[in-house]
Motif scaffolding. Structure first.
Motif, PDB file in Angstrom:
ATOM      1  N   TRP A 295     -58.246 -51.377  36.518  1.00  0.00           N
ATOM      2  CA  TRP A 295     -57.149 -52.592  36.377  1.00  0.00           C
ATOM      3  C   TRP A 295     -56.147 -51.656  35.718  1.00  0.00           C
ATOM      4  CZ3 TRP A 295     -55.089 -56.352  38.003  1.00  0.00           C
ATOM      5  CH2 TRP A 295     -54.371 -57.340  37.518  1.00  0.00           C
ATOM      6  N   PRO A 296     -55.097 -51.092  36.110  1.00  0.00           N
ATOM      7  CA  PRO A 296     -54.221 -50.413  35.011  1.00  0.00           C
ATOM      8  C   PRO A 296     -53.297 -51.034  34.244  1.00  0.00           C
ATOM      9  CG  PRO A 296     -53.613 -50.469  37.638  1.00  0.00           C
ATOM     10  CD  PRO A 296     -54.777 -51.352  37.771  1.00  0.00           C
ATOM     11  N   LEU A 297     -53.037 -52.266  34.667  1.00  0.00           N
ATOM     12  CA  LEU A 297     -52.324 -53.201  33.742  1.00  0.00           C
ATOM     13  C   LEU A 297     -52.847 -52.993  32.138  1.00  0.00           C
ATOM     14  CD1 LEU A 297     -50.854 -55.984  35.893  1.00  0.00           C
ATOM     15  CD2 LEU A 297     -49.774 -54.014  35.389  1.00  0.00           C
ATOM     16  N   ILE A 298     -54.346 -52.818  32.012  1.00  0.00           N
ATOM     17  CA  ILE A 298     -54.696 -52.760  30.705  1.00  0.00           C
ATOM     18  C   ILE A 298     -54.004 -52.000  29.908  1.00  0.00           C
ATOM     19  CG2 ILE A 298     -56.579 -52.450  29.633  1.00  0.00           C
ATOM     20  CD1 ILE A 298     -56.913 -55.288  30.878  1.00  0.00           C
ATOM     21  N   LYS A 299     -53.726 -50.624  30.589  1.00  0.00           N
ATOM     22  CA  LYS A 299     -53.211 -49.665  29.762  1.00  0.00           C
ATOM     23  C   LYS A 299     -51.890 -49.964  29.003  1.00  0.00           C
ATOM     24  CE  LYS A 299     -55.387 -46.197  33.016  1.00  0.00           C
ATOM     25  NZ  LYS A 299     -55.262 -45.135  33.807  1.00  0.00           N
ATOM     26  N   VAL A 300     -50.960 -50.650  29.572  1.00  0.00           N
ATOM     27  CA  VAL A 300     -49.587 -51.057  28.954  1.00  0.00           C
ATOM     28  C   VAL A 300     -49.904 -52.198  27.927  1.00  0.00           C
ATOM     29  CG1 VAL A 300     -48.675 -50.687  31.619  1.00  0.00           C
ATOM     30  CG2 VAL A 300     -49.207 -52.749  30.616  1.00  0.00           C
ATOM     31  N   ILE A 301     -51.052 -52.656  27.729  1.00  0.00           N
ATOM     32  CA  ILE A 301     -51.061 -53.712  26.776  1.00  0.00           C
ATOM     33  C   ILE A 301     -51.369 -52.976  25.302  1.00  0.00           C
ATOM     34  CG2 ILE A 301     -52.436 -55.507  25.873  1.00  0.00           C
ATOM     35  CD1 ILE A 301     -53.174 -56.107  28.721  1.00  0.00           C
ATOM     36  N   PRO A 302     -50.566 -52.893  24.320  1.00  0.00           N
ATOM     37  CA  PRO A 302     -50.578 -52.309  23.207  1.00  0.00           C
ATOM     38  C   PRO A 302     -51.944 -52.669  22.408  1.00  0.00           C
ATOM     39  CG  PRO A 302     -48.895 -54.029  22.943  1.00  0.00           C
ATOM     40  CD  PRO A 302     -49.334 -53.792  24.276  1.00  0.00           C
ATOM     41  N   SER A 303     -52.678 -51.746  22.075  1.00  0.00           N
ATOM     42  CA  SER A 303     -53.789 -52.148  21.219  1.00  0.00           C
ATOM     43  C   SER A 303     -53.634 -52.473  19.769  1.00  0.00           C
ATOM     44  CB  SER A 303     -54.899 -50.789  21.250  1.00  0.00           C
ATOM     45  OG  SER A 303     -54.195 -49.812  20.539  1.00  0.00           O
ATOM     46  N   LYS A 304     -52.203 -52.068  19.273  1.00  0.00           N
ATOM     47  CA  LYS A 304     -51.838 -52.542  18.101  1.00  0.00           C
ATOM     48  C   LYS A 304     -50.234 -52.524  17.981  1.00  0.00           C
ATOM     49  CE  LYS A 304     -52.099 -50.924  13.175  1.00  0.00           C
ATOM     50  NZ  LYS A 304     -52.746 -49.839  12.467  1.00  0.00           N
ATOM     51  N   THR A 305     -49.655 -53.502  17.292  1.00  0.00           N
ATOM     52  CA  THR A 305     -48.413 -53.457  17.088  1.00  0.00           C
ATOM     53  C   THR A 305     -47.877 -53.301  15.624  1.00  0.00           C
ATOM     54  OG1 THR A 305     -48.347 -56.058  17.007  1.00  0.00           O
ATOM     55  CG2 THR A 305     -48.195 -55.117  19.190  1.00  0.00           C
ATOM     56  N   ASN A 306     -46.817 -52.770  15.482  1.00  0.00           N
ATOM     57  CA  ASN A 306     -46.385 -52.769  13.952  1.00  0.00           C
ATOM     58  C   ASN A 306     -44.870 -53.103  13.980  1.00  0.00           C
ATOM     59  OD1 ASN A 306     -48.837 -51.518  12.600  1.00  0.00           O
ATOM     60  ND2 ASN A 306     -48.338 -49.824  13.760  1.00  0.00           N
ATOM     61  N   LEU A 307     -44.540 -54.293  14.246  1.00  0.00           N
ATOM     62  CA  LEU A 307     -43.376 -54.600  14.559  1.00  0.00           C
ATOM     63  C   LEU A 307     -42.689 -55.320  12.968  1.00  0.00           C
ATOM     64  CD1 LEU A 307     -43.388 -56.350  17.766  1.00  0.00           C
ATOM     65  CD2 LEU A 307     -42.527 -54.076  17.426  1.00  0.00           C
ATOM     66  N   ARG A 308     -41.345 -55.096  12.632  1.00  0.00           N
ATOM     67  CA  ARG A 308     -40.918 -55.609  11.670  1.00  0.00           C
ATOM     68  C   ARG A 308     -40.277 -57.118  11.863  1.00  0.00           C
ATOM     69  NH1 ARG A 308     -40.620 -52.012   7.340  1.00  0.00           N
ATOM     70  NH2 ARG A 308     -41.002 -49.830   7.959  1.00  0.00           N
ATOM     71  N   PHE A 309     -41.199 -58.095  11.582  1.00  0.00           N
ATOM     72  CA  PHE A 309     -40.499 -59.303  11.988  1.00  0.00           C
ATOM     73  C   PHE A 309     -39.607 -59.989  10.730  1.00  0.00           C
ATOM     74  CE2 PHE A 309     -44.502 -59.123  14.612  1.00  0.00           C
ATOM     75  CZ  PHE A 309     -43.946 -59.678  15.933  1.00  0.00           C
ATOM     76  N   VAL A 310     -39.972 -59.717   9.574  1.00  0.00           N
ATOM     77  CA  VAL A 310     -39.055 -60.028   8.405  1.00  0.00           C
ATOM     78  C   VAL A 310     -37.797 -59.408   8.301  1.00  0.00           C
ATOM     79  CG1 VAL A 310     -39.327 -60.182   6.115  1.00  0.00           C
ATOM     80  CG2 VAL A 310     -41.476 -60.425   7.246  1.00  0.00           C
ATOM     81  N   LYS A 311     -37.764 -58.512   8.767  1.00  0.00           N
ATOM     82  CA  LYS A 311     -36.395 -57.913   8.873  1.00  0.00           C
ATOM     83  C   LYS A 311     -35.305 -58.467   9.676  1.00  0.00           C
ATOM     84  CE  LYS A 311     -34.173 -53.570  10.494  1.00  0.00           C
ATOM     85  NZ  LYS A 311     -34.391 -52.343  11.263  1.00  0.00           N
ATOM     86  N   PHE A 312     -35.460 -59.616  10.482  1.00  0.00           N
ATOM     87  CA  PHE A 312     -34.773 -60.332  11.369  1.00  0.00           C
ATOM     88  C   PHE A 312     -35.003 -61.597  10.824  1.00  0.00           C
ATOM     89  CE2 PHE A 312     -36.203 -56.626  14.028  1.00  0.00           C
ATOM     90  CZ  PHE A 312     -34.842 -56.052  14.369  1.00  0.00           C
ATOM     91  N   ALA A 313     -35.481 -62.073   9.665  1.00  0.00           N
ATOM     92  CA  ALA A 313     -35.684 -63.355   9.420  1.00  0.00           C
ATOM     93  C   ALA A 313     -34.395 -63.981   9.066  1.00  0.00           C
ATOM     94  CB  ALA A 313     -36.878 -63.289   8.221  1.00  0.00           C
ATOM     95  N   LYS A 314     -33.545 -63.489   8.528  1.00  0.00           N
ATOM     96  CA  LYS A 314     -32.241 -64.196   8.046  1.00  0.00           C
ATOM     97  C   LYS A 314     -31.462 -64.568   9.495  1.00  0.00           C
ATOM     98  CE  LYS A 314     -31.452 -62.193   3.665  1.00  0.00           C
ATOM     99  NZ  LYS A 314     -31.058 -61.376   2.520  1.00  0.00           N
ATOM    100  N   ILE A 315     -31.298 -63.341  10.351  1.00  0.00           N
ATOM    101  CA  ILE A 315     -30.578 -63.804  11.497  1.00  0.00           C
ATOM    102  C   ILE A 315     -31.352 -65.031  12.352  1.00  0.00           C
ATOM    103  CG2 ILE A 315     -29.834 -62.745  13.885  1.00  0.00           C
ATOM    104  CD1 ILE A 315     -29.852 -59.999  12.457  1.00  0.00           C
ATOM    105  N   MET A 316     -32.683 -64.911  12.586  1.00  0.00           N
ATOM    106  CA  MET A 316     -33.322 -65.723  13.228  1.00  0.00           C
ATOM    107  C   MET A 316     -33.145 -67.141  12.499  1.00  0.00           C
ATOM    108  SD  MET A 316     -34.017 -64.105  15.746  1.00  0.00           S
ATOM    109  CE  MET A 316     -34.729 -65.156  16.796  1.00  0.00           C
TER     110      MET A 316
END
Length: 337
Positions: A5-26
């Motif tokens: 099932w090759p699509l499993i490889k494209v699923i990230p095991s860990k994310t480190n996204l900066r959500f708070v950085k865009f909090a004011k805009i959102m």
């Protein structure tokens, strides 16, 4: 499993996204969307429904759905025939199916206020006879509903009370389980989602009925469930990482629950998409409002409920685990090896 099932490889095991950085805009986007939805819902100020296309459940009157087969519905002829006889008021005739329908048949919906002193079923029989005379004898009537003004008023009041009680109980639950700052964030997220769903009904003019109220209540439950998951992880991390800045703790908590949020949301969206496509006209508005409600609920959990805690701050727990401080959050996504 990843070998076949090759699509499993494209699923990230860990994310480190900066959500708070865009909090004011959102936050600005959310405020604009809420104000626009309120304006569309409340304008024009006609009756109890404002800009919503309320169904017979809330406005009262008679609703008839008809099927003219392969012949297009002559809306002007039907409207003129119904308006010109028997003293009917507020006559509305609209298409809801064309030859592009999978069945290849034409459909229309008729709504009107029956004449004073005329019983509901008598008004239906008279209207059907009038429509047969105007559109031909081959039409079929697939649905008839009659709701009196007293019943419709009670249903409208009951629906609004159900929404307010649900929001109030959710607020109390969050308030007792977490802290008051979390309660304010959860309530802000709930009102955000509910108002945007109402705005969706106002913009698209989908019929707002008791089924739509059930959809809004479902959205409230889903949104609160998603918010509680993020809040629970945030509370744990606040107690565990006492020296980490609050912004980074929030980013860490959202990232740790992101995969669960995405998987749950996508699963629900797949089922609702099938319901919208195959469930027919009756369930279309219900499923579409739930689809958008789940999207709004996921968004509000990330950019409405949690970031509001930054405005008020929150106290850390007594348990210290400073030795377990994670590495600083980095922008981007770590892929599965």
């Amino acid at each position: 499993m990843s070998n076949w099932w090759p699509l499993i490889k494209v699923i990230p095991s860990k994310t480190n996204l900066r959500f708070v950085k865009f909090a004011k805009i959102m936050a600005l986007v959310s405020i604009i969307a809420v104000i626009g939805s309120l304006y569309m819902t409340m304008t024009p100020f006609r009756g109890p429904c404002g800009g919503l296309n309320c169904g017979v459940d809330f406005t009262g009157g008679v609703l008839i759905e008809l099927d003219t087969g392969q012949t297009p519905v002559d809306l002007s002829a039907a409207r003129s025939a119904l308006s010109g006889t028997q003293g009917r008021q507020d006559v509305q005739v609209q298409n809801y199916g064309t030859s592009s329908d999978p069945s290849g048949r034409y459909h229309a919906m008729v709504r009107f206020q029956p004449p004073e002193g005329v019983a509901g079923q008598v008004a239906v029989d008279q209207a059907e006879a009038t429509l047969r005379g105007a559109l031909g004898q081959n039409i079929q009537f697939t649905r008839q509903e009659v709701v009196g003004p007293k019943v419709s008023g009670e249903l409208f009041t009951g629906g609004i009370m159900a929404l307010l009680i649900a929001i109030g109980l959710m607020m109390l639950y969050i308030w007792f389980r977490f802290e008051w700052q979390f309660g304010l964030g959860a309530v802000a997220g709930l009102f955000h989602d509910v108002i945007l769903v109402f705005g969706l009904f106002a913009i698209t003019q989908m019929e707002f009925t008791l089924t739509a109220v059930a959809a809004v209540l479902t959205v409230i439950g889903y949104s609160m469930n998603d918010t509680v998951v993020v809040f629970d992880r945030l509370r744990e991390n606040l107690r565990k990482y006492k020296k980490m800045p609050l912004r980074e703790v929030i980013d860490l908590s959202i990232n740790e629950t992101l995969s669960r949020t995405v998987i749950t949301g996508v699963t629900a969206l797949m089922a609702l998409a099938a319901l919208a496509l195959l469930g027919g006209e009756t369930l279309f508005a219900f499923s579409v409002s739930l689809i958008f409600g789940i999207i709004f609920g996921t968004y509000s959990s990330i950019y409405v409920g949690v970031p509001m805690i930054l405005l008020w701050g929150v106290k850390r727990g007594d348990t210290s685990s400073d030795d377990d401080e994670p590495e600083p959050v980095k922008l981007g996504m770590a892929s599965r090896p």
